[in-house]
Design a protein around this motif. Structure first.
Motif, short mmCIF file in Angstrom:
data_model
loop_
_atom_site.label_atom_id
_atom_site.label_comp_id
_atom_site.label_asym_id
_atom_site.label_seq_id
_atom_site.Cartn_x
_atom_site.Cartn_y
_atom_site.Cartn_z
N TYR A 84 -7.66 38.78 22.03
CA TYR A 84 -6.31 38.50 22.76
C TYR A 84 -5.78 37.18 21.93
O TYR A 84 -6.42 36.32 21.85
CB TYR A 84 -6.76 38.43 24.04
CG TYR A 84 -7.23 39.49 24.69
CD1 TYR A 84 -6.25 40.55 25.21
CD2 TYR A 84 -8.32 39.85 24.83
CE1 TYR A 84 -6.72 41.76 25.76
CE2 TYR A 84 -9.03 40.79 25.51
CZ TYR A 84 -8.08 41.88 25.98
OH TYR A 84 -8.41 43.12 26.36
N VAL A 85 -4.61 37.23 21.49
CA VAL A 85 -3.91 36.23 20.89
C VAL A 85 -3.02 35.47 21.73
O VAL A 85 -2.10 35.98 22.41
CB VAL A 85 -3.34 36.60 19.79
CG1 VAL A 85 -2.56 35.55 18.68
CG2 VAL A 85 -4.35 37.28 18.85
N PHE A 86 -2.94 33.98 21.71
CA PHE A 86 -2.05 33.13 22.36
C PHE A 86 -1.34 32.27 21.44
O PHE A 86 -2.04 31.66 20.58
CB PHE A 86 -2.64 32.43 23.72
CG PHE A 86 -3.73 31.72 23.32
CD1 PHE A 86 -3.53 30.35 23.24
CD2 PHE A 86 -5.02 32.24 23.29
CE1 PHE A 86 -4.75 29.59 23.11
CE2 PHE A 86 -6.08 31.46 23.00
CZ PHE A 86 -5.81 30.06 22.78
N GLY A 87 -0.42 31.71 21.75
CA GLY A 87 0.28 30.75 20.85
C GLY A 87 1.28 29.69 21.41
O GLY A 87 1.90 30.29 22.42
N THR A 88 1.66 28.77 20.94
CA THR A 88 2.63 27.75 21.35
C THR A 88 3.89 27.62 20.06
O THR A 88 3.49 27.78 18.94
CB THR A 88 2.03 26.31 21.50
OG1 THR A 88 1.26 25.84 20.53
CG2 THR A 88 1.31 26.46 22.90
N GLY A 89 4.77 27.46 20.77
CA GLY A 89 6.00 27.15 19.50
C GLY A 89 7.16 26.36 20.27
O GLY A 89 7.09 25.95 21.41
N ASP A 90 8.14 26.41 19.68
CA ASP A 90 9.32 25.65 19.88
C ASP A 90 10.58 26.62 19.40
O ASP A 90 10.69 26.52 18.06
CB ASP A 90 9.43 24.22 19.35
CG ASP A 90 10.33 23.33 19.95
OD1 ASP A 90 11.37 23.76 20.36
OD2 ASP A 90 10.03 21.99 19.89
#
Length: 143
Positions: A84-90
């Motif tokens: 399961y993949v999670f990410g942060t960004g802008d």
């Protein structure tokens, strides 16, 4: 009890914060959780010792996956299941097309059973519930 491995790369601390929120929810559900902060050159634990891998990354530059995450994937040498993949960004850098693009790429590479979790910068405030709900959905896919 399910043994969960949460591996993440964090530059500003946002992805690390998401990783720990995920871990809290998994622990509440009765699962065992181990964390691994991905660094260049560090040897990862063997994912085959775990039932589930949660993988987190920030997005670099114009939608790129950071080199240390690519190295982590290569060091593992196989595709554990499920991931399961999670990410942060802008979104202010590149808009919606590049927002959390690294997480999208990783989820596709691992054929994740769930859509990647995408968090705008910090998971604090209203996005905390988004993290909790995503974890609950992920658990329902892998009881």
């Amino acid at each position: 009890m399910v043994k969960v491995f949460i591996a993440y790369a964090s530059l500003s601390g946002n992805t690390e914060e998401v990783a720990h929120l995920i871990g809290v929810e998994l622990t509440k559900a009765g699962h065992s959780v181990d964390y691994y902060r991905i660094w260049d050159g560090a040897s990862p634990p063997d994912p085959s010792d775990y039932n589930v891998l949660f993988l987190g990354s920030y997005t670099w530059g114009k939608g790129a996956t950071p080199d240390e995450v690519k190295d982590f994937v290569a060091d593992i040498g196989y595709k554990p299941e499920p991931v399961y993949v999670f990410g942060t960004g802008d979104t202010q850098f590149g808009g919606d097309d590049l927002f959390c693009k690294a997480a999208v790429k990783l989820a596709r590479f691992y054929n994740s059973p769930a859509e990647p979790l995408k968090i705008e910068q910090s998971p604090r405030g209203s996005q905390e519930e988004k993290v909790r709900e995503w974890v609950r959905r992920s658990l329902s896919l892998n009881p």
